[in-house]
Design a protein around this motif. Structure first.
Motif, PDB file in Angstrom:
ATOM      1  N   LEU A 132       9.548  -9.604   4.600  1.00 33.22           N
ATOM      2  CA  LEU A 132      10.776 -10.170   5.124  1.00 33.22           C
ATOM      3  C   LEU A 132      11.990  -9.599   4.394  1.00 33.22           C
ATOM      4  O   LEU A 132      13.036  -9.338   5.017  1.00 33.22           O
ATOM      5  CB  LEU A 132      10.744 -11.693   5.004  1.00 33.22           C
ATOM      6  N   ALA A 133      11.854  -9.383   3.104  1.00 38.96           N
ATOM      7  CA  ALA A 133      12.946  -8.782   2.337  1.00 38.96           C
ATOM      8  C   ALA A 133      13.240  -7.368   2.827  1.00 38.96           C
ATOM      9  O   ALA A 133      14.408  -6.946   2.907  1.00 38.96           O
ATOM     10  CB  ALA A 133      12.593  -8.759   0.854  1.00 38.96           C
ATOM     11  N   VAL A 134      12.189  -6.620   3.167  1.00 39.36           N
ATOM     12  CA  VAL A 134      12.379  -5.264   3.697  1.00 39.36           C
ATOM     13  C   VAL A 134      13.104  -5.314   5.041  1.00 39.36           C
ATOM     14  O   VAL A 134      14.027  -4.534   5.301  1.00 39.36           O
ATOM     15  CB  VAL A 134      11.024  -4.543   3.838  1.00 39.36           C
ATOM     16  N   ILE A 135      12.700  -6.241   5.905  1.00 37.04           N
ATOM     17  CA  ILE A 135      13.336  -6.360   7.225  1.00 37.04           C
ATOM     18  C   ILE A 135      14.810  -6.724   7.076  1.00 37.04           C
ATOM     19  O   ILE A 135      15.684  -6.194   7.782  1.00 37.04           O
ATOM     20  CB  ILE A 135      12.591  -7.400   8.079  1.00 37.04           C
ATOM     21  N   ILE A 136      15.122  -7.645   6.153  1.00 31.52           N
ATOM     22  CA  ILE A 136      16.525  -8.021   5.924  1.00 31.52           C
ATOM     23  C   ILE A 136      17.320  -6.813   5.412  1.00 31.52           C
ATOM     24  O   ILE A 136      18.480  -6.606   5.811  1.00 31.52           O
ATOM     25  CB  ILE A 136      16.609  -9.201   4.930  1.00 31.52           C
ATOM     26  N   SER A 137      16.710  -6.001   4.563  1.00 33.71           N
ATOM     27  CA  SER A 137      17.381  -4.794   4.065  1.00 33.71           C
ATOM     28  C   SER A 137      17.652  -3.820   5.201  1.00 33.71           C
ATOM     29  O   SER A 137      18.730  -3.225   5.277  1.00 33.71           O
ATOM     30  CB  SER A 137      16.526  -4.116   2.982  1.00 33.71           C
ATOM     31  N   VAL A 178      11.473  13.146   2.808  1.00 36.20           N
ATOM     32  CA  VAL A 178      12.601  13.195   1.874  1.00 36.20           C
ATOM     33  C   VAL A 178      13.644  12.145   2.238  1.00 36.20           C
ATOM     34  O   VAL A 178      14.154  11.413   1.373  1.00 36.20           O
ATOM     35  CB  VAL A 178      13.224  14.608   1.851  1.00 36.20           C
ATOM     36  N   LEU A 179      13.980  12.065   3.536  1.00 32.79           N
ATOM     37  CA  LEU A 179      14.945  11.059   3.969  1.00 32.79           C
ATOM     38  C   LEU A 179      14.435   9.648   3.697  1.00 32.79           C
ATOM     39  O   LEU A 179      15.212   8.767   3.298  1.00 32.79           O
ATOM     40  CB  LEU A 179      15.234  11.228   5.459  1.00 32.79           C
ATOM     41  N   SER A 180      13.150   9.428   3.885  1.00 30.36           N
ATOM     42  CA  SER A 180      12.569   8.109   3.627  1.00 30.36           C
ATOM     43  C   SER A 180      12.625   7.763   2.146  1.00 30.36           C
ATOM     44  O   SER A 180      12.915   6.614   1.775  1.00 30.36           O
ATOM     45  CB  SER A 180      11.122   8.059   4.125  1.00 30.36           C
ATOM     46  N   LEU A 181      12.348   8.738   1.299  1.00 29.93           N
ATOM     47  CA  LEU A 181      12.410   8.497  -0.141  1.00 29.93           C
ATOM     48  C   LEU A 181      13.832   8.145  -0.573  1.00 29.93           C
ATOM     49  O   LEU A 181      14.042   7.250  -1.403  1.00 29.93           O
ATOM     50  CB  LEU A 181      11.917   9.734  -0.896  1.00 29.93           C
ATOM     51  N   ILE A 182      14.814   8.849  -0.015  1.00 30.37           N
ATOM     52  CA  ILE A 182      16.206   8.568  -0.361  1.00 30.37           C
ATOM     53  C   ILE A 182      16.609   7.179   0.133  1.00 30.37           C
ATOM     54  O   ILE A 182      17.229   6.385  -0.602  1.00 30.37           O
ATOM     55  CB  ILE A 182      17.139   9.641   0.230  1.00 30.37           C
ATOM     56  N   LEU A 183      16.258   6.876   1.379  1.00 35.78           N
ATOM     57  CA  LEU A 183      16.598   5.568   1.937  1.00 35.78           C
ATOM     58  C   LEU A 183      15.892   4.447   1.185  1.00 35.78           C
ATOM     59  O   LEU A 183      16.487   3.386   0.921  1.00 35.78           O
ATOM     60  CB  LEU A 183      16.220   5.526   3.422  1.00 35.78           C
ATOM     61  N   ALA A 184      14.639   4.679   0.803  1.00 37.81           N
ATOM     62  CA  ALA A 184      13.903   3.668   0.039  1.00 37.81           C
ATOM     63  C   ALA A 184      14.540   3.461  -1.336  1.00 37.81           C
ATOM     64  O   ALA A 184      14.620   2.329  -1.826  1.00 37.81           O
ATOM     65  CB  ALA A 184      12.442   4.088  -0.110  1.00 37.81           C
ATOM     66  N   ALA A 185      15.004   4.552  -1.959  1.00 38.43           N
ATOM     67  CA  ALA A 185      15.661   4.431  -3.263  1.00 38.43           C
ATOM     68  C   ALA A 185      16.957   3.633  -3.161  1.00 38.43           C
ATOM     69  O   ALA A 185      17.304   2.868  -4.070  1.00 38.43           O
ATOM     70  CB  ALA A 185      15.938   5.822  -3.833  1.00 38.43           C
ATOM     71  N   LEU A 186      17.673   3.801  -2.032  1.00 38.77           N
ATOM     72  CA  LEU A 186      18.919   3.062  -1.847  1.00 38.77           C
ATOM     73  C   LEU A 186      18.677   1.587  -1.537  1.00 38.77           C
ATOM     74  O   LEU A 186      19.439   0.712  -1.968  1.00 38.77           O
ATOM     75  CB  LEU A 186      19.738   3.694  -0.714  1.00 38.77           C
ATOM     76  N   LEU A 187      17.605   1.306  -0.795  1.00 34.68           N
ATOM     77  CA  LEU A 187      17.333  -0.073  -0.372  1.00 34.68           C
ATOM     78  C   LEU A 187      16.474  -0.857  -1.368  1.00 34.68           C
ATOM     79  O   LEU A 187      16.409  -2.084  -1.285  1.00 34.68           O
ATOM     80  CB  LEU A 187      16.638  -0.082   0.987  1.00 34.68           C
ATOM     81  N   THR A 247      16.100  -4.898  -1.796  1.00 36.73           N
ATOM     82  CA  THR A 247      14.806  -5.488  -1.427  1.00 36.73           C
ATOM     83  C   THR A 247      14.207  -6.266  -2.587  1.00 36.73           C
ATOM     84  O   THR A 247      13.696  -7.389  -2.405  1.00 36.73           O
ATOM     85  CB  THR A 247      13.839  -4.379  -0.980  1.00 36.73           C
ATOM     86  N   ASN A 248      14.261  -5.699  -3.789  1.00 37.75           N
ATOM     87  CA  ASN A 248      13.708  -6.399  -4.957  1.00 37.75           C
ATOM     88  C   ASN A 248      14.469  -7.685  -5.251  1.00 37.75           C
ATOM     89  O   ASN A 248      13.872  -8.710  -5.606  1.00 37.75           O
ATOM     90  CB  ASN A 248      13.747  -5.479  -6.178  1.00 37.75           C
ATOM     91  N   ARG A 249      15.796  -7.643  -5.099  1.00 40.77           N
ATOM     92  CA  ARG A 249      16.591  -8.836  -5.364  1.00 40.77           C
ATOM     93  C   ARG A 249      16.265  -9.935  -4.343  1.00 40.77           C
ATOM     94  O   ARG A 249      16.143 -11.113  -4.691  1.00 40.77           O
ATOM     95  CB  ARG A 249      18.075  -8.485  -5.318  1.00 40.77           C
ATOM     96  N   LEU A 250      16.125  -9.533  -3.071  1.00 36.61           N
ATOM     97  CA  LEU A 250      15.768 -10.519  -2.043  1.00 36.61           C
ATOM     98  C   LEU A 250      14.365 -11.068  -2.276  1.00 36.61           C
ATOM     99  O   LEU A 250      14.116 -12.272  -2.090  1.00 36.61           O
ATOM    100  CB  LEU A 250      15.858  -9.881  -0.655  1.00 36.61           C
ATOM    101  N   HIS A 251      13.448 -10.198  -2.675  1.00 40.62           N
ATOM    102  CA  HIS A 251      12.070 -10.632  -2.908  1.00 40.62           C
ATOM    103  C   HIS A 251      11.977 -11.616  -4.076  1.00 40.62           C
ATOM    104  O   HIS A 251      11.143 -12.536  -4.061  1.00 40.62           O
ATOM    105  CB  HIS A 251      11.192  -9.412  -3.174  1.00 40.62           C
TER     106      HIS A 251
END
Length: 362
Positions: free
Chosen positions: A60-65, A30-39, A43-47
């Motif tokens: 790399l976009a995920v790591i920067i996020s 659940v925490l991962s889903l929430i964090l993924a929704a926030l990031l 991530t998409n904009r960086l990608h």
């Protein structure tokens, strides 16, 4: 039709049983889903950003996020560090002998009052001595080995949780939409259209809810920090940040925020008279009362009612049901979980009335 709903009920029951039995995994997910929704937006904009004519790799976009989240967390920790440092300095400079004498005087007056009305029959001064002996016995009876072991176990569990959440979130962001696609692949073809509609509406409502929470945190932090700064309270930003985060806990959050503000104000202020202390508490309570009124009138109806399209009475009942089931954590996650089940049931009900697949005789 009946067979489908039987399978649906069995699936929901199995999912709830799995979530309850593997509660740790459920919390991590659940925490991962929430964090993924926030990031995901970042991530998409960086990608999609072009560098030397090429898209930035998604990993790399995920790591920067992730780096942005770590940087933001460090900034928050630095905001609390001066307050913690000051409290340590205050504790180290305490006059324990003076505190001992200050405590002894009211305890002796209480003992005199009890003896005056013959409520106790003890020698003069024995009440304070009993309290002192009880405190010493409590400290002596503490198992410091067990206490240290508890701290180590808690720290280990926290580190494991952080690593698990980071690992799950990384792959949720790396494989964008992976969980949704896998769940849709398990859906029988006759119900594919209905499932897509349900997923889309749930994602939209949860996205609105999370965005609303972020707006609420920023708004409360801004109002509280501005108000506390105007009335001259020290560590206004720190108190406001704690209050904004604590406000994520429905109903109890504002009380925690105001209490924290009063404690910080008392522990960091120098009061020559009792009236100064009372005035300081009055100023803090006034600021938090104004913030709470603004939150109740403008922010919460926008976030909790419009974002999840539920009646305020529904939200009230759901929050307290979550508190009964899982305490503070249940209060925080009650609305997102309720949104998922509510939208799913409504979509299947609409599908029952509108979709031709439900009209096929089984």
């Amino acid at each position: 039709m009946q067979r489908f709903f039987i399978y649906l009920i069995l699936f929901i029951a199995g999912f709830i049983l799995f979530a309850w039995y593997f509660s740790n995994i459920t919390v991590y997910l659940v925490l991962s889903l929430i964090l993924a929704a926030l990031l995901r937006p970042l991530t998409n904009r960086l990608h999609n950003f072009h560098l030397l004519g090429q898209h930035i790799p998604r990993w790399l976009a995920v790591i920067i996020s992730f780096a942005a989240i770590i940087f933001f967390t460090v900034l928050l920790a630095l905001l609390f560090f001066p307050l913690i440092n000051d409290q340590i300095m205050v504790l180290s400079a305490l006059d324990y002998e003076g505190i001992y004498e200050q405590i002894q005087s009211p305890v002796n007056r209480l003992e005199d009052w009890l003896m005056q009305y013959q409520l106790v029959e003890t020698p003069k001064g024995s009440l304070f001595e009993q309290l002192q002996n009880t405190a010493l016995e409590t400290v002596a009876g503490m198992d410091f080995g067990k206490f240290i072991s508890t701290i180590i176990n808690t720290t280990s569990s926290l580190l494991i949780g952080i690593i698990a959440v980071a690992f799950i979130t990384f792959f949720l962001l790396l494989e964008n939409g992976l969980l949704r696609r896998n769940l849709l692949h398990l859906t029988p073809n006759p119900y594919f259209e209905l499932s897509v509609a349900t997923f889309t509406k749930v994602e939209k409502l949860l996205s609105n809810y999370l965005s609303g929470l972020l707006i609420q945190v920023i708004a409360i932090f801004s109002m509280a920090s501005l108000g506390l700064s105007i009335v001259g309270i020290e560590y206004a930003l720190t108190i406001a940040l704690f209050a904004a985060i604590a406000n994520l806990i429905p109903y109890a959050g504002p009380i925690l925020g105001a209490s924290f503000g009063i404690i910080v104000g008392i522990s960091t202020g120098n009061f020559a008279e009792g009236s100064e202390l009372s005035y300081m508490i009055f100023k803090i309570l006034t600021v938090f009362a104004i913030v709470q009124v603004a939150d109740n009138i403008f922010l919460q109806p926008l976030i909790f009612s419009k974002s999840v399209k539920a009646h305020p009475l529904e939200i009230f009942v759901v929050i307290f049901a979550g508190a009964k089931i899982a305490g503070v954590v249940g209060m925080i996650f009650a609305i997102p979980v309720y949104t998922i089940f509510r939208v799913s049931v409504m979509e299947f009900y609409q599908g029952y009335k509108s979709y031709q697949i439900f009209k096929i005789k089984t």
